[in-house]
Design an enzyme around this catalytic site. Structure first.
Site, PDB file in Angstrom:
ATOM      1  N   SER A 135      25.966  45.158  46.382  1.00 41.26           N
ATOM      2  CA  SER A 135      26.487  43.981  45.688  1.00 41.26           C
ATOM      3  C   SER A 135      25.362  42.947  45.631  1.00 41.26           C
ATOM      4  O   SER A 135      24.891  42.494  46.669  1.00 41.26           O
ATOM      5  CB  SER A 135      27.694  43.437  46.463  1.00 41.26           C
ATOM      6  N   LYS A 161      26.698  46.445  41.842  1.00 33.03           N
ATOM      7  CA  LYS A 161      27.655  45.408  41.424  1.00 33.03           C
ATOM      8  C   LYS A 161      26.871  44.118  41.297  1.00 33.03           C
ATOM      9  O   LYS A 161      26.054  43.801  42.169  1.00 33.03           O
ATOM     10  CB  LYS A 161      28.745  45.307  42.471  1.00 33.03           C
ATOM     11  N   LYS A 163      27.186  39.895  40.665  1.00 30.20           N
ATOM     12  CA  LYS A 163      28.079  38.741  40.659  1.00 30.20           C
ATOM     13  C   LYS A 163      27.884  37.989  39.355  1.00 30.20           C
ATOM     14  O   LYS A 163      26.749  37.823  38.885  1.00 30.20           O
ATOM     15  CB  LYS A 163      27.732  37.825  41.837  1.00 30.20           C
ATOM     16  N   ASP A 188      31.545  41.264  39.432  1.00 28.81           N
ATOM     17  CA  ASP A 188      32.540  40.572  40.267  1.00 28.81           C
ATOM     18  C   ASP A 188      32.467  39.073  39.971  1.00 28.81           C
ATOM     19  O   ASP A 188      31.427  38.437  40.179  1.00 28.81           O
ATOM     20  CB  ASP A 188      32.231  40.828  41.757  1.00 28.81           C
ATOM     21  N   GLU A 213      35.740  43.002  38.456  1.00 29.12           N
ATOM     22  CA  GLU A 213      36.442  42.616  39.685  1.00 29.12           C
ATOM     23  C   GLU A 213      36.861  41.148  39.655  1.00 29.12           C
ATOM     24  O   GLU A 213      36.041  40.266  39.356  1.00 29.12           O
ATOM     25  CB  GLU A 213      35.496  42.875  40.878  1.00 29.12           C
ATOM     26  N   ASP A 238      40.540  41.945  43.960  1.00 24.81           N
ATOM     27  CA  ASP A 238      40.046  41.745  45.323  1.00 24.81           C
ATOM     28  C   ASP A 238      40.901  40.626  45.929  1.00 24.81           C
ATOM     29  O   ASP A 238      41.947  40.881  46.554  1.00 24.81           O
ATOM     30  CB  ASP A 238      38.540  41.395  45.262  1.00 24.81           C
ATOM     31  N   LYS A 262      39.809  45.374  51.355  1.00 23.53           N
ATOM     32  CA  LYS A 262      39.082  44.783  52.481  1.00 23.53           C
ATOM     33  C   LYS A 262      40.123  44.613  53.574  1.00 23.53           C
ATOM     34  O   LYS A 262      41.128  43.911  53.365  1.00 23.53           O
ATOM     35  CB  LYS A 262      38.512  43.414  52.125  1.00 23.53           C
ATOM     36  N   GLY A 290      33.267  44.593  50.823  1.00 22.29           N
ATOM     37  CA  GLY A 290      32.477  44.147  51.966  1.00 22.29           C
ATOM     38  C   GLY A 290      32.450  42.638  52.057  1.00 22.29           C
ATOM     39  O   GLY A 290      32.735  41.943  51.071  1.00 22.29           O
TER      40      GLY A 290
HETATM   41  O1  OSB Z   1      33.921  39.300  46.545  1.00 19.45           O
HETATM   42  O2  OSB Z   1      33.291  41.186  47.220  1.00 19.45           O
HETATM   43  C1  OSB Z   1      33.241  39.954  47.314  1.00 19.45           C
HETATM   44  C2  OSB Z   1      30.697  38.928  49.980  1.00 19.45           C
HETATM   45  C3  OSB Z   1      31.319  37.815  50.505  1.00 19.45           C
HETATM   46  C4  OSB Z   1      32.515  37.406  49.964  1.00 19.45           C
HETATM   47  C5  OSB Z   1      33.098  38.098  48.907  1.00 19.45           C
HETATM   48  C6  OSB Z   1      32.485  39.235  48.385  1.00 19.45           C
HETATM   49  C7  OSB Z   1      31.249  39.625  48.918  1.00 19.45           C
HETATM   50  C8  OSB Z   1      30.478  40.751  48.407  1.00 19.45           C
HETATM   51  C9  OSB Z   1      29.497  41.386  49.362  1.00 19.45           C
HETATM   52  O3  OSB Z   1      30.506  41.141  47.262  1.00 19.45           O
HETATM   53  C10 OSB Z   1      29.699  42.828  49.578  1.00 19.45           C
HETATM   54  C11 OSB Z   1      28.888  43.325  50.758  1.00 19.45           C
HETATM   55  O4  OSB Z   1      29.302  43.115  51.905  1.00 19.45           O
HETATM   56  O5  OSB Z   1      27.836  43.909  50.510  1.00 19.45           O
HETATM   57 MG    MG Z   2      34.961  40.669  45.291  1.00 17.59          MG
END
Ligand code: OSB
Ligand code: MG
Length: 369
Positions: A135, A161, A163, A188, A213, A238, A262, A290
């Site tokens: 990510s 992924k 952001k 995401d 996402e 999520d 999660k 994660g």
């Molecule tokens: O939305 O998936 C998310 C990290 C912190 C808070 C929200 C998210 C995330 C990530 C990180 O996308 C995923 C990872 O742990 O590599």
């Molecule tokens: Mg997310």
């Protein structure tokens, strides 16, 4: 399991690179680490609440308050038969899933150690290694993003992924797509958009994304259903899914076609299992999300992701993607086929390195009768 001592720590660990999402930039990652002792055995847990209420309303401070004032007293000095018993004990309390799940994780670890079984075995895992992706946070500009994607692809990640947030979306995805035409790619938004932004998603719909996402607000299944009706690309939820009931209702109204599980967000692995089972029966793919976990929470994620319904790569990258030094051993490494091995030792299957943990501890409190 008679719970004799519980230790709570607020830890802060420097990330190897800043992580930017639609809700802000993090240079450090804060969380709570829990230690639960019972008859010479120790269980470890990680509460993934962060420093700001950006992803969830919970923060390290609210989680500390809820754990120390309410959740820890329900188990301290008590005989806790299993995790179901733990959740029953919290029956009168509402919400604060991240806090709830942190203590639950320590109980799973303890239970696994008492029984001499790994978490993957207890949960019903079916594979020894799980497919993973990476990510990537919002970067300076699209070319920096393309560089970052290139570095992770080079390192062996076969699913990426990125952001997105308003104003930093279509252009960035197009840039990545142009450089990596066949890369399994997903985005995401962390709930940064509204239905008024449908045009953005119609553009993204042409980019062969695996999924989109959490585009809209966390408390809005209805508009997600309206958006899904206008898109070919599956929406993955999520933040919106806090329980198996939410998952069932989201699927019933076609608010999503994939779910990111999660354990923290759904109050623990037990409820995560319930979301998994529901989706598995409905033929809906799930993957393990994660929260930039330390080696403790990462071990739990790997065990969860070993269940049969986790058919999409998880946001479970190697330890070195996050931290120069971790608080648990062994560190997790990426296999050449973009998988990570599921720990097989009893409980979480990792050892906490106490001086590494001490170095990142900001505050510590021990609870005993
Ligand atoms: O939305 O998936 C998310 C990290 C912190 C808070 C929200 C998210 C995330 C990530 C990180 O996308 C995923 C990872 O742990 O590599
Ligand atoms: Mg997310």
């Amino acid at each position: 399991m008679k719970i004799e001592v519980i230790e709570l720590r607020h830890v802060r660990m420097r990330l190897r690179e800043p992580f930017e999402t639609s809700f802000g930039v993090e240079l450090d990652r804060d969380c709570l680490i829990l230690r639960v002792d019972c008859e010479g055995m120790t269980g470890w847990g990680e509460c993934v609440a962060g420093i700001t209420p950006g992803y969830s309303y919970e923060t390290t401070k609210t989680a500390w308050h809820i754990l120390s004032e309410f959740y820890i007293p329900t188990v301290l000095g008590r005989e806790v038969a299993d995790v179901e018993d733990y959740h029953r004990g919290l029956g009168a309390f509402k919400g604060h899933n991240l806090a709830r799940a942190g203590l639950e994780m320590a109980l799973w670890d303890l239970m696994g150690k008492v029984q001499g079984k790994s978490l993957t075995t207890i949960l019903g895992g079916v594979v020894e290694r799980v497919p993973v992706g990476v990510s990537i946070g919002i970067q300076q500009d699209p070319s920096a993003l393309v560089d970052a994607v290139g570095r992770y692809v080079e390192a062996g990640y076969r699913r990426v992924k990125i952001k997105i947030k308003p104003g930093r979306d279509v252009f960035e995805v197009e840039a990545v797509r142009k450089s990596f035409p066949d890369l399994p790619l997903q985005v995401d938004a962390n709930s940064a958009y509204t239905l008024e932004d449908v045009a953005v998603f119609e553009e993204l719909d042409n980019q062969q994304l695996l999924l989109i996402e959490q585009p809209l607000a966390e408390d809005d299944l209805i508009d997600h259903s309206r958006l899904q009706a206008r898109l070919q690309t599956p929406i993955c939820l999520d933040e919106s899914i806090l329980s198996a009931r939410h998952a069932r209702q989201a699927l019933e109204i076609d608010a999503c076609r994939v779910i990111n599980i999660k354990a923290g967000r759904v109050s623990g692995l037990l409820e995560g299992l319930a979301v998994h089972d529901l989706c598995y029966e409905a033929g809906v793919p799930v993957w393990c999300g994660g929260m930039l976990e330390t080696g403790i929470g990462r071990a739990a994620n790997l065990a969860l992701a070993s269940l049969p319904g986790f058919t999409l790569p998880g946001d479970i990258s190697a330890s070195d993607r996050y931290y120069a030094e971790d608080i648990a051993e062994p560190r997790f490494t990426l296999n050449p086929d973009s998988t990570i091995d599921v720990p097989t030792g009893s409980g979480l299957g990792v050892e906490v390195v106490s001086d590494a943990l001490d170095r990142v501890t900001l505050h510590r409190e021990v609870y005993k009768l």
